[in-house]
Design a protein around this motif. Structure first.
Motif, PDB file in Angstrom:
ATOM      1  N   SER A   1       0.790  -1.258   0.011  1.00 31.94           N
ATOM      2  CA  SER A   1      -0.065  -0.103  -0.010  1.00 31.94           C
ATOM      3  C   SER A   1       1.078   1.226   0.152  1.00 31.94           C
ATOM      4  O   SER A   1       2.100   1.194   0.000  1.00 31.94           O
TER       5      SER A   1
ATOM      6  N   TYR B   1      -5.356  -0.483  -2.146  1.00 30.19           N
ATOM      7  CA  TYR B   1      -5.975   0.641  -1.666  1.00 30.19           C
ATOM      8  C   TYR B   1      -7.410   0.858  -1.800  1.00 30.19           C
ATOM      9  O   TYR B   1      -8.177   0.856  -0.895  1.00 30.19           O
ATOM     10  N   GLU B   2      -7.900   0.290  -3.003  1.00 28.93           N
ATOM     11  CA  GLU B   2      -9.364   0.753  -3.331  1.00 28.93           C
ATOM     12  C   GLU B   2     -10.308  -0.464  -2.617  1.00 28.93           C
ATOM     13  O   GLU B   2     -11.227  -0.242  -2.195  1.00 28.93           O
TER      14      GLU B   2
ATOM     15  N   SER C   1     -12.881   2.226   4.574  1.00 29.43           N
ATOM     16  CA  SER C   1     -12.769   3.418   4.686  1.00 29.43           C
ATOM     17  C   SER C   1     -11.770   3.840   5.936  1.00 29.43           C
ATOM     18  O   SER C   1     -11.083   4.895   5.940  1.00 29.43           O
TER      19      SER C   1
ATOM     20  N   LYS D   1      -8.404   3.439   5.150  1.00 28.99           N
ATOM     21  CA  LYS D   1      -7.739   4.482   4.265  1.00 28.99           C
ATOM     22  C   LYS D   1      -7.455   5.762   4.945  1.00 28.99           C
ATOM     23  O   LYS D   1      -6.333   6.535   4.789  1.00 28.99           O
ATOM     24  N   ASP D   2      -8.371   5.963   6.102  1.00 32.19           N
ATOM     25  CA  ASP D   2      -8.245   7.151   6.745  1.00 32.19           C
ATOM     26  C   ASP D   2      -6.799   7.102   7.652  1.00 32.19           C
ATOM     27  O   ASP D   2      -5.937   7.947   7.649  1.00 32.19           O
TER      28      ASP D   2
ATOM     29  N   SER E   1      -3.947   7.777   5.422  1.00 33.86           N
ATOM     30  CA  SER E   1      -3.606   9.506   5.186  1.00 33.86           C
ATOM     31  C   SER E   1      -2.843   9.874   6.518  1.00 33.86           C
ATOM     32  O   SER E   1      -2.061  10.688   6.446  1.00 33.86           O
TER      33      SER E   1
ATOM     34  N   GLN F   1      -3.737  -5.491   4.218  1.00 36.11           N
ATOM     35  CA  GLN F   1      -3.173  -5.123   2.961  1.00 36.11           C
ATOM     36  C   GLN F   1      -2.723  -6.534   2.510  1.00 36.11           C
ATOM     37  O   GLN F   1      -2.468  -6.770   1.289  1.00 36.11           O
TER      38      GLN F   1
END
Length: 920
Positions: free
Chosen positions: A154, A549-550, A554, A557-558, A561, A583
């Protein structure tokens, strides 16, 4: 029935429940389990030793330093298992500190950098008397067990791997995708380039040369007022324009002079051998070559304690360091330390060396432990290590060299070379068997020529194929057909396609993505390149890191970031662990389903491919650009039945400061005669015949032929596809730099750079050539940077003042692709508003409609240095499709080298030498 029996019966009746039937594993769970077991096998270095940190018995190396327990900083270490009595302090009195608990391994902290050295060492040549503050960043992932999670596909910023092209070697030019150079007005400079020890490197500014007393020229650089690095502007003190770029270190006596492109004098003895008696000798020779290269880039560790094994037959030692030492703090950023990352990982190579570097022991981390601010590692010698451990030697007689990600994977690959045919190939003592048979294949296209068909046939019949592909001979199309034929005839997957550079891999992957959407393909990037291959990239949809990643939830994913922000504490260890597990699972699932996998040589040694039991077919493009040691990475992968080398020994090999690391395996097996009949693609489709005529005659002995006509390659309004612009307006400039006690120098030529800008004006305005169709190449990195800076400020080439972009294409270069004598990374390509500006070395594998070549050299001695290299000249003259413009002093080039004399004679015979652009 007795009471006891009744009781037993009762108990049995109440507790003897039927065991729950285990639910059968789902297909995904089965795949995950298989992937885990396979990774476990593929990630382990086999060893005959049963040693562990718990079972290791040893004696701490003697030391003239006070023991850790006697030094000022307070800490305890109750977790150690050696019962060594703390030695007295220097005064002879016992150390004023509580003794370590019984059974402790060590007692104390690492020696200080400034501590006294034994008299016997201080006068030793090459003795390290000080420790450099340069950051080293080990980028190799953990390879097994729970630690494996710390390097994923990732976009999590894994500094150990992600910094491959930016912080790997802080003496190298860092690489950014959209880095800026100041446009008009000099408002800022975002060229991403870090100097060692935190000093920012200068962006290429306008060079002005001033003669010295000796008559040579030292370049003067204008340093922009603002320098932006990674999006942050750093204010740099502005220097006078005429101040020469000469540091105080350059003025020191006894510095070794080294010219860009020339091998270091002290390393010229380390040349490649044609054959080796056995694998141990082979690995030992290349391990030492890797040590020589790594020591130019990375700093030694000095603060540690050694414990030697009591049994002299043991091939292991224990090393202990303080986790908060200045040396180790530099290895990882604080936010990764907060997440439990360690600066070392299992299987990581560490090179133990004497202070004078006359002896080297190659070790790897067999086991490590971190408790109470101490890192303890069990280091085991690799099986090929020749030297016995010096178990009676004092601690401060040694230092440790950590290794880069590339070397990490190369040395791991050395432990995995098991295929008998590949071993024979490496040793170079026996002929490689070749079988020639016509399989009567049905080719997917009717456009293949006979040489291409023959090469494809050979791959299907042999375990090793060497395929020669001169410039423009359709290597990519041939590789595509080889893959399709293997899929249809053998039904074996996955097929692995690798190369030294990303562009070579991308060209092949794009053909399948566009032409064969029915085939499942995956593109794997090194973590440092992932950001460039986002969903907007032409290959973004097939890139594994984007796919992973997709498919993340969610919340994960946060967390990614937050991790990218680099702020410690935003993501907990538990969240981080779950993210990596997820992952891993997604990655393994897609790897298992792929039919073709595209990646670079070094990236093929990453954790992703360790989930695969067998890779039946491996195809390596650009084989001559791959150093032999980097070739070991894909060559050592499990279950290979066929290995295909595609390359051209007439073009450049990889770059290294150590000659032994430059030759490719492709070249060596042709040189030593073990591969007698390589298949050559004999028809070129790239160049206008006027451009190809000299290279075909000179470099390929007339065996190459044109597959295109002059009409097919003509350009509107262009009457001379080959043009030599004689430029003798002034001498070259000599540009100095320093690195690790060596004074390097390179060259640029302001007058030629100005001529290059004039040529580009002619192409863009008069010939209506698009900027993206133009490439400017030159042998010297300083000339590349000078031309780039001029083009950024030029109103014709860059009217809107766009920022300059930079790309470093190759992932497997050693030493960051940087010559000690050069001023920047030799595999970096500068892009100014679409125009490519690069060294010849970095432009190999590329092509453009129009290429402008700057020779640079212009001096009264007629010395042209490494520009005379035959293969470099071949690459320079064969990149253009429609038009080639050579800019240089014809008289210096003619006198400088017989081959260049041939070329100048040739262009004069063709009447294409001019002193003005009016005729172009």
């Amino acid at each position: 029935m007795t009471e006891t029996q009744n009781k037993g019966k009762g108990r049995g009746t109440s507790t003897s429940r039927k065991p729950k039937e285990k639910k059968p594993l789902t297909r995904l769970e089965e795949m995950a389990k298989q992937a885990y077991e396979t990774k476990k096998i593929n990630s382990t270095i086999s060893s005959d030793s049963n040693l562990s940190l718990r079972s290791f018995k040893g004696v701490r190396a003697s030391s003239s330093e006070p023991p850790m327990s006697a030094r000022p900083k307070k800490f305890t270490n109750g977790d150690n298992k050696f019962n060594n009595k703390p030695p007295a302090s220097k005064s002879g009195k016992p150390a004023q500190k509580k003794p370590a608990p019984p059974g402790s391994k060590f007692n104390g902290k690492p020696q200080s950098k400034t501590g006294p050295k034994p008299k016997s060492l201080t006068k030793r040549p090459g003795h390290a008397t000080a420790v450099s503050n340069t950051t080293f960043n080990p980028k190799e992932p953990a390879l097994k067990g729970s630690s494996e999670k710390f390097n994923e596909v990732s976009k999590v910023p894994d500094t150990k791997e992600a910094s491959l092209s930016t912080t790997r070697k802080q003496g190298s030019s860092a690489v950014k995708k959209a880095t800026k150079i100041p446009s008009k007005g000099g408002k800022g400079n975002d060229k991403a380039s870090h100097g060692r020890k935190g000093q920012a490197k200068q962006a290429p500014a306008k060079f002005k040369a001033s003669p010295t007393k000796s008559g040579t020229y030292k370049s003067a650089n204008v340093i922009p007022e603002n320098k932006s690095v990674a999006g942050k502007t750093q204010h740099v003190k502005k220097q006078p324009q005429e101040a020469p770029v000469v540091s105080s270190q350059l003025q020191q006596p006894n510095l070794e002079d080294c010219e860009e492109g020339e091998p270091l004098k002290k390393f010229t003895q380390y040349t490649p051998k044609s054959s080796y008696p056995n694998l141990d000798e082979y690995f030992n020779e290349f391990s030492f070559a890797l040590f020589l290269e790594e020591r130019l880039e990375n700093d030694f560790l000095q603060n540690f304690e050694i414990t030697w094994a009591k049994d002299p037959k043991e091939r292991a030692l224990v090393v202990r360091m303080r986790a908060d030492s200045d040396e180790l703090k530099k290895l990882l950023p604080s936010h990764l330390v907060k997440l439990g990352r360690l600066p070392f990982t299992k299987q990581q190579p560490l090179m133990l060396t004497s202070q004078d570097e006359t002896k080297v022991w190659y070790t790897f981390v067999r086991e490590l432990d971190s408790k109470k601010n101490n890192i303890t590692m069990l280091l085991e010698l690799y099986s090929w290590n020749k030297l016995q451990l010096p178990i009676r030697a004092a601690n401060e007689q040694f230092k440790i060299l950590p290794c880069s990600a590339q070397v990490n994977r190369i040395m791991f690959a050395m432990t995995r070379v098991q295929n008998p045919k590949f071993i024979k190939l490496l040793l170079g003592q026996e002929l490689i068997k070749q079988v020639n048979f016509n399989n009567r294949l049905q080719f997917t296209k009717d456009t293949f020529n006979d040489s291409q068909k023959s090469a494809i046939q050979h791959v299907l019949n042999n375990s090793i194929t060497v395929l020669q592909g001169p410039p423009g001979t359709g290597k990519t199309s041939t590789i595509e057909e080889i893959i399709l034929q293997v899929l249809s005839n053998f039904h074996t997957i996955p097929i692995l396609c690798v190369a030294a550079s990303n562009i070579a891999i991308d060209n092949i992957a794009e053909k399948f993505m566009v032409g064969r959407p029915d085939i499942k393909i995956l593109r794997i990037l090194s973590q440092s390149k992932e950001a460039q291959y986002n969903n907007e990239h032409m290959l973004g949809k097939i890139c594994l890191h984007n796919i992973v990643y997709e498919q993340l939830p969610s919340d994960m994913k946060d967390n990614i970031s937050k991790l990218r922000s680099g702020v410690p504490g935003l993501v907990s260890k538990n969240q981080y662990s779950k993210l990596l597990d997820t992952q891993n699972a997604i990655s393994d699932r897609h790897i298992a389903q792929a039919q073709i996998i595209f990646t670079t040589n070094i990236a093929s040694g990453g954790r992703q491919l360790k989930a695969i039991k067998e890779l039946p077919v491996v195809i390596m493009d650009e084989s001559t650009q791959s150093s032999e040691v980097s070739t070991l990475v894909p060559l050592s992968l499990p279950g290979i039945k066929r290995f295909v080398f595609v390359g051209d020994e007439k073009q450049l090999s990889s770059f290294s400061n150590v000659p032994q690391l430059e030759m490719s395996l492709f070249e060596r097996i042709l040189t030593n005669g073990t591969y007698e009949n390589p298949h050559m693609l004999d028809t070129q489709y790239r160049m206008h015949p006027a451009i190809s005529e000299f290279p075909i005659k000179t470099f390929y002995n007339g065996m190459l032929k044109d597959g295109v006509t002059a009409e097919q390659k003509s350009w509107p309004g262009l009457t001379r596809p080959l043009f030599f612009f004689h430029c003798n307006n002034g001498p070259e400039n000599k540009v100095f730099n320093s690195k690790r006690g060596m004074r390097g120098f390179t060259y640029n030529n302001t007058h030629e750079a100005e001529a290059i800008v004039a040529v580009l004006h002619k192409l863009i305005i008069d010939k209506k050539v698009g900027r993206e169709e133009i490439g400017v190449i030159t042998p010297y990195s300083s000339q590349r940077d000078l031309i780039s800076e001029m083009l950024v400020r030029d109103p014709v080439v860059n009217p809107s003042g766009k920022a300059m972009e930079q790309e470093m294409d190759k992932d497997d270069v050693l030493g960051g692709g940087e010559s000690v004598g050069g001023t920047g990374n030799k595999v970096t390509i500068n892009i100014v508003n679409g125009v490519f500006v690069a060294t010849v070395d970095s432009f190999q594998g590329h092509e453009k409609q129009f290429v402008v070549f700057s020779c640079v050299r212009n001096n009264s001695e007629n010395n042209i240095g490494f520009v005379k290299d035959r293969r470099r000249m071949n690459v320079a003259l064969t990149r253009a499709k429609n038009g080639l413009v050579v800019v240089g002093n014809k008289d210096v080039m003619r006198q400088g080298d017989p081959l260049w004399a041939e070329y100048v004679d040739y262009v004069e015979e063709k009447n294409v030498v001019f002193e003005s652009l009016d005729e172009y």
